[in-house]
Design an enzyme around this catalytic site. Structure first.
Site, mmCIF file in Angstrom:
data_model
loop_
_atom_site.group_PDB
_atom_site.id
_atom_site.type_symbol
_atom_site.label_atom_id
_atom_site.label_comp_id
_atom_site.label_asym_id
_atom_site.label_seq_id
_atom_site.Cartn_x
_atom_site.Cartn_y
_atom_site.Cartn_z
ATOM 1 N N TYR A 198 2.810 10.177 0.395
ATOM 2 C CA TYR A 198 3.834 9.679 1.314
ATOM 3 C C TYR A 198 5.248 10.100 0.887
ATOM 4 O O TYR A 198 6.183 10.034 1.687
ATOM 5 C CB TYR A 198 3.788 8.146 1.431
ATOM 6 N N LYS A 205 -2.829 6.102 -4.230
ATOM 7 C CA LYS A 205 -3.932 7.024 -3.944
ATOM 8 C C LYS A 205 -3.697 8.383 -4.598
ATOM 9 O O LYS A 205 -2.556 8.865 -4.634
ATOM 10 C CB LYS A 205 -4.070 7.225 -2.431
ATOM 11 N N HIS A 247 -7.585 9.674 -1.787
ATOM 12 C CA HIS A 247 -6.928 9.646 -0.467
ATOM 13 C C HIS A 247 -7.779 10.306 0.630
ATOM 14 O O HIS A 247 -7.959 9.760 1.711
ATOM 15 C CB HIS A 247 -5.560 10.325 -0.561
ATOM 16 N N ASP A 253 0.845 -1.201 0.000
ATOM 17 C CA ASP A 253 0.000 0.000 0.000
ATOM 18 C C ASP A 253 0.875 1.244 0.000
ATOM 19 O O ASP A 253 1.743 1.408 0.859
ATOM 20 C CB ASP A 253 -0.887 0.004 1.253
#
Length: 310
Positions: A50, A79, A110, A45
């Site tokens: 990030y 996402k 997200h 994931d």
């Protein structure tokens, strides 16, 4: 348990446990991904926000090159970030480029909001007063319409949402041509979000649980029922908190960059009805007392419709 899967409303099989990469330390993500695939994980994931998808991609490439696993055997999730919710295809393209992939298996919204795409930062644009630069006139349903179009590109095999409350899902579903395959939410005994879980089950939307241990430092490790169940099975509290999601029919994301912990997190156990009753009673007690604990709630200044935050 590494081989256990659930069936999505698309017909795809999704692994019951995956490796999460949020807040994983730079320089360690590449090894973590490769180690996880060697250990038996088949779900990774990740997300544009990030800031480490390039490292995730390197870890995937390492595992593919070593013959540990083939691309088609790994379920990769990414996402679209809030600065790209009016440019979903561009968001997906950027993630694919970083990951070094032609497609992802699942692409999620997200958060259901739009941050200024022309703001002063690609990921976290801010106003002069330091608040997040959010376009409040945006309707999250418009983002979903863009997501639906992505399926025809072949660049994602399924689409879904993340951090959607019951209220937001009820706003979305009447306008959806494609029902989301997944809703990824914070989920653990201190935040069961049962109203969302129940609605998703009814609509055929699979739950993917993040932050299953609470947050950094594992604040749920000392919760009395968790300790009790762990002692009964002779395992660590972390094993109980990860295993909690399987009887609920949910996929769980375990996050670590330590090879030993990555392997350890795969040792899920089968919780029986008595174990689940203990954990569910604990959840019900916290709900009644208004003591639910949500550990992930960015300061967007938006009411996303979660009962514990509204």
């Amino acid at each position: 348990m590494a081989t256990k899967t659930f069936k999505l409303n698309t017909g795809q099989d999704i692994p019951a446990i995956g490796l999460g990469t949020w807040q994983s330390e730079p320089g360690k993500v590449r090894t973590a991904v490769a180690e996880a695939l060697k250990a038996g994980y088949r779900l990774i994931d990740c997300a544009y926000c990030y800031g480490n998808e390039e490292e995730v991609g390197q870890g995937l490439a390492d595992a593919f090159a070593e013959g540990v696993v083939k691309r088609e055997d790994v379920f990769v999730v990414s996402k679209v970030w809030a600065t790209y919710t009016t440019r979903c295809e561009l968001g997906l393209q950027k993630s694919l480029k970083s990951l070094g992939l032609d497609y992802v298996d699942l692409f999620l919204v997200h958060w259901p909001l739009l941050m200024n795409p022309e703001g002063n930062d690609d990921r976290f644009p801010k106003l002069p007063n330091g608040e997040r630069d959010i376009i409040r006139s945006h309707n999250h349903v418009d983002t979903w319409k863009q997501m639906e179009k992505l399926l025809a590109t072949g660049k994602t095999k399924a689409i879904g949402v993340s951090n959607y409350s019951k209220r937001y899902l009820e706003q979305l579903l009447p306008h959806a041509t494609v029902v989301p395959a997944v809703n990824q939410i914070e989920n653990h005994p201190a935040l069961p979000q049962q109203e969302i879980v129940d609605l998703c089950k009814e609509k055929g939307i699979h739950i993917m649980a993040y932050s299953p241990l609470g947050s950094t430092g594992g604040p749920l490790f000392t919760a009395e029922p968790v300790v009790k169940v762990a002692e009964k099975h002779g395992v660590k509290p972390s094993a109980v908190l990860l295993s909690y999601h399987l009887p609920r029919g949910s996929t769980v994301l375990a996050k670590s960059v330590t090879p030993e912990r990555i392997r350890e997190n795969l040792n899920l156990i089968e919780l029986d009805a008595e174990d689940m009753k203990l954990l569910n009673d604990y959840s019900d007690k916290l709900t009644k007392e208004g003591k639910l604990q949500r550990f992930v709630y960015p300061p967007f200044g938006v009411d996303f419709g979660f009962p514990d935050k509204s």
